[in-house]
Design a protein around this motif. Structure first.
Motif, PDB file in Angstrom:
ATOM      1  N   PRO A   1     -38.266  25.485  23.643  1.00 57.32           N
ATOM      2  CA  PRO A   1     -37.214  26.337  24.219  1.00 57.32           C
ATOM      3  C   PRO A   1     -36.241  25.502  25.053  1.00 57.32           C
ATOM      4  CG  PRO A   1     -39.299  26.677  25.359  1.00 57.32           C
ATOM      5  CD  PRO A   1     -39.583  25.754  24.218  1.00 57.32           C
ATOM      6  N   PHE A   2     -34.977  25.945  25.104  1.00 59.38           N
ATOM      7  CA  PHE A   2     -33.945  25.286  25.896  1.00 59.38           C
ATOM      8  C   PHE A   2     -33.682  26.087  27.154  1.00 59.38           C
ATOM      9  CE2 PHE A   2     -32.070  23.992  21.601  1.00 59.38           C
ATOM     10  CZ  PHE A   2     -32.678  22.755  21.616  1.00 59.38           C
ATOM     11  N   SER A   3     -33.397  25.369  28.218  1.00 55.17           N
ATOM     12  CA  SER A   3     -32.948  26.042  29.432  1.00 55.17           C
ATOM     13  C   SER A   3     -31.450  26.297  29.310  1.00 55.17           C
ATOM     14  CB  SER A   3     -33.215  25.167  30.656  1.00 55.17           C
ATOM     15  OG  SER A   3     -32.390  24.007  30.615  1.00 55.17           O
ATOM     16  N   VAL A   4     -30.958  27.217  30.105  1.00 55.27           N
ATOM     17  CA  VAL A   4     -29.522  27.487  30.136  1.00 55.27           C
ATOM     18  C   VAL A   4     -28.771  26.220  30.536  1.00 55.27           C
ATOM     19  CG1 VAL A   4     -27.718  28.803  31.317  1.00 55.27           C
ATOM     20  CG2 VAL A   4     -29.818  29.946  30.598  1.00 55.27           C
ATOM     21  N   GLU A   5     -29.324  25.469  31.461  1.00 52.93           N
ATOM     22  CA  GLU A   5     -28.683  24.227  31.917  1.00 52.93           C
ATOM     23  C   GLU A   5     -28.565  23.218  30.772  1.00 52.93           C
ATOM     24  OE1 GLU A   5     -31.363  25.637  33.500  1.00 52.93           O
ATOM     25  OE2 GLU A   5     -30.212  26.529  35.153  1.00 52.93           O
ATOM     26  N   HIS A   6     -29.604  23.114  29.950  1.00 54.62           N
ATOM     27  CA  HIS A   6     -29.563  22.196  28.807  1.00 54.62           C
ATOM     28  C   HIS A   6     -28.440  22.597  27.851  1.00 54.62           C
ATOM     29  CE1 HIS A   6     -30.863  19.668  25.472  1.00 54.62           C
ATOM     30  NE2 HIS A   6     -30.742  20.729  24.694  1.00 54.62           N
ATOM     31  N   ILE A   7     -28.364  23.876  27.549  1.00 54.70           N
ATOM     32  CA  ILE A   7     -27.323  24.359  26.636  1.00 54.70           C
ATOM     33  C   ILE A   7     -25.946  24.088  27.225  1.00 54.70           C
ATOM     34  CG2 ILE A   7     -26.334  26.436  25.577  1.00 54.70           C
ATOM     35  CD1 ILE A   7     -29.271  27.484  25.389  1.00 54.70           C
ATOM     36  N   GLU A   8     -25.765  24.352  28.503  1.00 53.30           N
ATOM     37  CA  GLU A   8     -24.465  24.104  29.148  1.00 53.30           C
ATOM     38  C   GLU A   8     -24.105  22.620  29.117  1.00 53.30           C
ATOM     39  OE1 GLU A   8     -25.004  25.905  32.993  1.00 53.30           O
ATOM     40  OE2 GLU A   8     -24.489  27.904  32.233  1.00 53.30           O
ATOM     41  N   ARG A   9     -25.087  21.744  29.348  1.00 50.16           N
ATOM     42  CA  ARG A   9     -24.825  20.291  29.290  1.00 50.16           C
ATOM     43  C   ARG A   9     -24.412  19.859  27.887  1.00 50.16           C
ATOM     44  NH1 ARG A   9     -29.459  20.099  32.416  1.00 50.16           N
ATOM     45  NH2 ARG A   9     -30.712  19.469  30.631  1.00 50.16           N
ATOM     46  N   ARG A  10     -25.095  20.379  26.883  1.00 54.80           N
ATOM     47  CA  ARG A  10     -24.773  20.014  25.505  1.00 54.80           C
ATOM     48  C   ARG A  10     -23.377  20.509  25.112  1.00 54.80           C
ATOM     49  NH1 ARG A  10     -27.477  15.846  23.965  1.00 54.80           N
ATOM     50  NH2 ARG A  10     -27.366  16.407  21.789  1.00 54.80           N
ATOM     51  N   LEU A  11     -23.048  21.721  25.502  1.00 52.67           N
ATOM     52  CA  LEU A  11     -21.719  22.257  25.189  1.00 52.67           C
ATOM     53  C   LEU A  11     -20.629  21.480  25.925  1.00 52.67           C
ATOM     54  CD1 LEU A  11     -22.448  26.090  25.099  1.00 52.67           C
ATOM     55  CD2 LEU A  11     -22.223  24.494  23.174  1.00 52.67           C
ATOM     56  N   ALA A  12     -20.912  21.050  27.135  1.00 55.57           N
ATOM     57  CA  ALA A  12     -19.944  20.239  27.887  1.00 55.57           C
ATOM     58  C   ALA A  12     -19.705  18.906  27.170  1.00 55.57           C
ATOM     59  CB  ALA A  12     -20.431  20.008  29.320  1.00 55.57           C
ATOM     60  N   LEU A  13     -20.760  18.304  26.620  1.00 53.20           N
ATOM     61  CA  LEU A  13     -20.593  17.062  25.852  1.00 53.20           C
ATOM     62  C   LEU A  13     -19.708  17.299  24.633  1.00 53.20           C
ATOM     63  CD1 LEU A  13     -24.215  15.577  25.777  1.00 53.20           C
ATOM     64  CD2 LEU A  13     -22.271  14.746  27.110  1.00 53.20           C
ATOM     65  N   ALA A  14     -19.954  18.388  23.936  1.00 54.36           N
ATOM     66  CA  ALA A  14     -19.159  18.704  22.746  1.00 54.36           C
ATOM     67  C   ALA A  14     -17.691  18.892  23.117  1.00 54.36           C
ATOM     68  CB  ALA A  14     -19.718  19.948  22.056  1.00 54.36           C
ATOM     69  N   ARG A  15     -17.432  19.645  24.180  1.00 53.20           N
ATOM     70  CA  ARG A  15     -16.037  19.855  24.605  1.00 53.20           C
ATOM     71  C   ARG A  15     -15.373  18.534  24.965  1.00 53.20           C
ATOM     72  NH1 ARG A  15     -18.206  24.553  26.852  1.00 53.20           N
ATOM     73  NH2 ARG A  15     -18.633  23.552  28.837  1.00 53.20           N
ATOM     74  N   ARG A  16     -16.104  17.674  25.656  1.00 53.58           N
ATOM     75  CA  ARG A  16     -15.544  16.381  26.056  1.00 53.58           C
ATOM     76  C   ARG A  16     -15.183  15.540  24.832  1.00 53.58           C
ATOM     77  NH1 ARG A  16     -19.219  13.331  30.027  1.00 53.58           N
ATOM     78  NH2 ARG A  16     -19.016  11.361  28.966  1.00 53.58           N
ATOM     79  N   LEU A  17     -16.033  15.544  23.838  1.00 53.57           N
ATOM     80  CA  LEU A  17     -15.756  14.762  22.630  1.00 53.57           C
ATOM     81  C   LEU A  17     -14.537  15.280  21.889  1.00 53.57           C
ATOM     82  CD1 LEU A  17     -19.359  14.198  21.341  1.00 53.57           C
ATOM     83  CD2 LEU A  17     -17.690  12.408  21.838  1.00 53.57           C
ATOM     84  N   MET A  18     -14.337  16.592  21.872  1.00 50.42           N
ATOM     85  CA  MET A  18     -13.229  17.158  21.125  1.00 50.42           C
ATOM     86  C   MET A  18     -11.864  16.803  21.741  1.00 50.42           C
ATOM     87  SD  MET A  18     -14.682  20.803  19.749  1.00 50.42           S
ATOM     88  CE  MET A  18     -15.093  21.435  21.347  1.00 50.42           C
ATOM     89  N   THR A  19     -11.871  16.341  22.977  1.00 53.00           N
ATOM     90  CA  THR A  19     -10.610  15.956  23.612  1.00 53.00           C
ATOM     91  C   THR A  19     -10.494  14.442  23.790  1.00 53.00           C
ATOM     92  OG1 THR A  19     -11.557  16.254  25.824  1.00 53.00           O
ATOM     93  CG2 THR A  19     -10.424  18.150  24.836  1.00 53.00           C
ATOM     94  N   ALA A  20     -11.526  13.711  23.414  1.00 51.21           N
ATOM     95  CA  ALA A  20     -11.516  12.254  23.580  1.00 51.21           C
ATOM     96  C   ALA A  20     -10.800  11.590  22.401  1.00 51.21           C
ATOM     97  CB  ALA A  20     -12.951  11.724  23.658  1.00 51.21           C
ATOM     98  N   PRO A  21     -10.183  10.452  22.652  1.00 46.03           N
ATOM     99  CA  PRO A  21      -9.548   9.733  21.541  1.00 46.03           C
ATOM    100  C   PRO A  21     -10.592   9.214  20.558  1.00 46.03           C
ATOM    101  CG  PRO A  21      -9.413   8.471  23.581  1.00 46.03           C
ATOM    102  CD  PRO A  21     -10.018   9.776  23.930  1.00 46.03           C
ATOM    103  N   ALA A  22     -10.197   9.013  19.341  1.00 45.13           N
ATOM    104  CA  ALA A  22     -11.095   8.495  18.302  1.00 45.13           C
ATOM    105  C   ALA A  22     -11.591   7.116  18.696  1.00 45.13           C
ATOM    106  CB  ALA A  22     -10.370   8.444  16.960  1.00 45.13           C
ATOM    107  N   PRO A  23     -12.841   6.803  18.382  1.00 44.76           N
ATOM    108  CA  PRO A  23     -13.367   5.459  18.694  1.00 44.76           C
ATOM    109  C   PRO A  23     -12.655   4.388  17.875  1.00 44.76           C
ATOM    110  CG  PRO A  23     -14.965   6.721  17.424  1.00 44.76           C
ATOM    111  CD  PRO A  23     -13.833   7.647  17.721  1.00 44.76           C
ATOM    112  N   ARG A  24     -12.503   3.237  18.454  1.00 50.60           N
ATOM    113  CA  ARG A  24     -11.887   2.089  17.771  1.00 50.60           C
ATOM    114  C   ARG A  24     -12.863   0.928  17.816  1.00 50.60           C
ATOM    115  NH1 ARG A  24      -8.803   5.012  15.228  1.00 50.60           N
ATOM    116  NH2 ARG A  24      -7.181   6.098  16.335  1.00 50.60           N
ATOM    117  N   PRO A  25     -13.576   0.690  16.702  1.00 58.13           N
ATOM    118  CA  PRO A  25     -14.607  -0.371  16.697  1.00 58.13           C
ATOM    119  C   PRO A  25     -14.064  -1.767  16.863  1.00 58.13           C
ATOM    120  CG  PRO A  25     -14.589   0.833  14.600  1.00 58.13           C
ATOM    121  CD  PRO A  25     -13.549   1.425  15.458  1.00 58.13           C
TER     122      PRO A  25
END
Length: 139
Positions: free
Chosen positions: A115-139
């Motif tokens: 089972p996931f805690s609400v905090e875990h779900i919120e942390r994961r969703l925050a990571l997803a939101r952050r990635l969607m606004t981050a620039p593409a990686p440049r290797p």
């Protein structure tokens, strides 16, 4: 995804699906669990593996970039693939919350997913939101 390369991919590359060499645990000796394998965008496998590399919210971008650089050394990623990578990683993060939550709701006694805690779900969703606004990686 029609504009990026496609191939057969594992589609679930994470630390539970790799076998390490018994003499040197830094070497991969095999891959298991091909139950999710599919023919789709090559970059999807990179995204899935990237999610397994994220150690903390603070190291998110560095963890992704480290994996992308290592992958890129063996199989160079194309600009169009890099442009969609963060979106695919974010999608995998969200899927990683939704599928276990859905499964547990329909199978309350099952122990396949913890089972996931609400905090875990919120942390994961925050990571997803952050990635969607981050620039593409440049290797």
């Amino acid at each position: 995804l029609d504009t990026v390369r496609h191939q057969f991919i594992h589609n679930d590359m994470n630390d539970r699906n790799i076998l390490a060499d018994s003499r040197d645990e830094s070497l991969i000796s095999g891959i298991i669990d091909f139950g999710d394998a599919v023919h789709t965008a090559l970059i999807a496998d990179v995204a899935i593996a990237c999610v397994a590399q994220i150690t903390t919210p603070e190291t998110l971008e560095a963890d992704v970039l480290d994996f992308v650089r290592a992958y890129h050394e063996t199989e160079p990623l194309l600009p169009g693939e890099l442009e969609v990578l963060h979106w695919l990683i974010a999608g995998r993060i969200v899927t990683g919350v939704l599928i276990p939550s859905w499964h547990r709701a329909r199978n309350p006694g099952a122990e396949h997913f913890e089972p996931f805690s609400v905090e875990h779900i919120e942390r994961r969703l925050a990571l997803a939101r952050r990635l969607m606004t981050a620039p593409a990686p440049r290797p």
